[in-house]
Design a protein around this motif. Structure first.
Motif, short mmCIF file in Angstrom:
data_model
loop_
_atom_site.label_atom_id
_atom_site.label_comp_id
_atom_site.label_asym_id
_atom_site.label_seq_id
_atom_site.Cartn_x
_atom_site.Cartn_y
_atom_site.Cartn_z
N SER A 9 0.81 -1.22 0.00
CA SER A 9 0.00 0.00 0.00
C SER A 9 0.84 1.27 0.00
CB SER A 9 -0.93 0.02 1.22
OG SER A 9 -0.20 0.20 2.42
N SER A 10 2.14 1.15 0.28
CA SER A 10 3.01 2.32 0.35
C SER A 10 3.28 2.86 -1.05
CB SER A 10 4.34 1.95 1.01
OG SER A 10 5.25 3.04 0.93
N PRO A 11 3.27 4.19 -1.21
CA PRO A 11 3.59 4.77 -2.52
C PRO A 11 5.00 4.43 -2.98
CG PRO A 11 3.54 6.46 -0.82
CD PRO A 11 2.96 5.23 -0.21
N LEU A 12 5.87 4.09 -2.05
CA LEU A 12 7.25 3.76 -2.40
C LEU A 12 7.36 2.39 -3.08
CD1 LEU A 12 10.05 5.04 -2.12
CD2 LEU A 12 10.28 3.87 0.08
N PHE A 13 6.38 1.53 -2.85
CA PHE A 13 6.45 0.16 -3.38
C PHE A 13 5.29 -0.17 -4.31
CE2 PHE A 13 9.22 0.00 0.31
CZ PHE A 13 10.29 -0.74 -0.16
N GLN A 14 4.75 0.84 -4.97
CA GLN A 14 3.68 0.60 -5.92
C GLN A 14 4.22 -0.07 -7.18
OE1 GLN A 14 0.14 1.41 -5.50
NE2 GLN A 14 1.06 1.31 -3.46
N ASN A 15 3.53 -1.14 -7.61
CA ASN A 15 3.84 -1.82 -8.88
C ASN A 15 5.28 -2.32 -8.96
OD1 ASN A 15 1.19 -1.18 -9.94
ND2 ASN A 15 1.94 0.90 -10.25
N VAL A 16 5.82 -2.76 -7.85
CA VAL A 16 7.17 -3.33 -7.85
C VAL A 16 7.07 -4.85 -7.85
CG1 VAL A 16 8.07 -1.34 -6.60
CG2 VAL A 16 7.40 -3.40 -5.33
N PRO A 17 8.13 -5.55 -8.27
CA PRO A 17 8.10 -7.02 -8.25
C PRO A 17 7.92 -7.55 -6.83
CG PRO A 17 9.95 -6.19 -9.55
CD PRO A 17 9.37 -5.02 -8.83
N THR A 113 20.26 -0.84 -1.03
CA THR A 113 20.34 -2.16 -1.68
C THR A 113 19.09 -2.43 -2.51
OG1 THR A 113 21.73 -3.06 0.08
CG2 THR A 113 20.53 -4.64 -1.28
N ILE A 114 17.92 -2.11 -1.95
CA ILE A 114 16.66 -2.33 -2.67
C ILE A 114 16.59 -1.41 -3.89
CG2 ILE A 114 14.15 -2.06 -2.50
CD1 ILE A 114 14.41 -2.96 0.45
N LEU A 115 17.02 -0.17 -3.75
CA LEU A 115 17.01 0.76 -4.88
C LEU A 115 17.90 0.26 -6.02
CD1 LEU A 115 17.22 4.28 -3.17
CD2 LEU A 115 15.22 3.21 -4.18
N ASN A 116 19.05 -0.27 -5.67
CA ASN A 116 19.97 -0.77 -6.68
C ASN A 116 19.43 -1.99 -7.40
OD1 ASN A 116 21.91 1.22 -6.23
ND2 ASN A 116 22.96 0.02 -4.65
N TRP A 123 12.09 4.80 -9.18
CA TRP A 123 11.14 5.59 -9.96
C TRP A 123 10.00 6.10 -9.07
CZ3 TRP A 123 10.93 7.61 -14.74
CH2 TRP A 123 9.69 8.03 -15.21
N ASN A 124 9.49 5.24 -8.19
CA ASN A 124 8.43 5.67 -7.27
C ASN A 124 8.91 6.78 -6.35
OD1 ASN A 124 6.64 3.79 -8.32
ND2 ASN A 124 7.05 2.26 -6.73
N LEU A 125 10.15 6.65 -5.89
CA LEU A 125 10.71 7.69 -5.02
C LEU A 125 10.80 9.02 -5.78
CD1 LEU A 125 12.12 8.59 -2.41
CD2 LEU A 125 14.26 7.74 -3.39
N LEU A 129 8.93 12.62 -4.81
CA LEU A 129 9.64 13.87 -4.62
C LEU A 129 9.17 14.93 -5.61
CD1 LEU A 129 13.25 12.52 -3.97
CD2 LEU A 129 11.56 13.29 -2.29
N THR A 130 8.85 14.52 -6.82
CA THR A 130 8.33 15.46 -7.82
C THR A 130 6.99 16.02 -7.39
OG1 THR A 130 9.47 14.30 -9.62
CG2 THR A 130 7.61 15.70 -10.22
N GLN A 131 6.14 15.19 -6.85
CA GLN A 131 4.84 15.65 -6.36
C GLN A 131 5.02 16.67 -5.24
OE1 GLN A 131 2.75 12.09 -5.24
NE2 GLN A 131 2.24 11.54 -7.35
N ARG A 132 5.99 16.43 -4.37
CA ARG A 132 6.22 17.36 -3.26
C ARG A 132 6.73 18.71 -3.76
NH1 ARG A 132 8.76 13.64 1.63
NH2 ARG A 132 7.03 12.15 1.71
#
Length: 231
Positions: A9-17, A113-116, A123-125, A129-132
């Motif tokens: 449900s977190s915006p940081l992990f939307q549509n991730v594997p 590590t997860i970002l890499n 991309w979600n991050l 930040l763009t929205q902010r």
């Protein structure tokens, strides 16, 4: 709600594997905060970010001269603390629980590590930040016009946050006059005067603890009349 469901449900992990979700699930730590408790403290080292899974937190910053300014509220499933983690710096603001809050803590090393491994999280991050930045630009414009425009921006922005968070009665904003003063940097007299004006126009209703929006669309275009002025 399981940790995996909370991460989904977190915006940081939307549509991730699913692999990315499971990697995060394995390293996050759940934390709980009571209403009024400090989650993050300005100018302290920042080694982790927090994924809010329930509750509401308030972001504030102490400026030069020890004047507090409220920057906004964050509703679950929001994210706080990512700026210091990304910049390897001190916290830029204080975050306080407005209600009881449950959050998942993710440390910098694990986050990197997860970002890499999973560019979609990055991309979600970037999207967050763009929205902010877009919201901040709109806020600067509104605050530069007059108090009525500033209030309209704050009220409608908070209303939209509450709608997205699925809050019951999103139009009933938990804001006192003091809260509004800290949010827009105006005097009590100015805030009270503009609230009376907006109330008289049928745009909102006020109590000592809440602002209830009666006409959101009109508030979005609110400006002071030509014969009005700010203090």
């Amino acid at each position: 709600m399981s940790r995996l469901e909370a991460l989904k449900s977190s915006p940081l992990f939307q549509n991730v594997p699913l692999e990315a979700l499971k990697e995060a699930e394995a390293v996050v730590t759940q934390r709980q905060f009571q209403a009024g408790e400090t989650i993050l403290t300005q100018d302290m080292p920042g080694e982790s970010l927090f994924l809010l899974t329930s509750g509401v937190a308030r972001v504030s910053r102490m400026s030069l001269g020890s004047r507090e300014r409220v920057l906004g509220d964050v509703y679950a499933p929001g994210v706080v603390g990512e700026t210091a983690v990304l910049a390897t710096s001190e916290r830029s603001a204080t975050v306080t629980a407005l209600t009881d809050v449950t959050a998942l803590l993710l440390y910098r090393d694990h986050f990197v590590t997860i970002l890499n491994r999973h560019p979609r999280v990055l991309w979600n991050l970037a999207a967050m930040l763009t929205q902010r930045v877009t919201h901040l630009n709109d806020e600067l414009i509104a605050f530069g016009l007059n108090t009525e425009a500033a209030l309209g921006h704050v009220f409608t922005g908070l209303y939209r946050q509450r709608v997205l968070a699925g809050v019951s009665q999103p139009e009933a904003l938990p804001l006192s006059t003091h809260d509004i003063m800290l949010r827009i940097g105006a005097s009590r007299e100015t805030v009270a005067r503009v609230l009376r004006k907006l109330s008289g126009e049928g745009l909102l209703r006020t109590t000592s603890t809440h602002i209830t929006l009666l006409n959101v669309a009109a508030l979005e275009t609110a400006t002071l009349s030509e014969d009005s002025h700010d203090d």
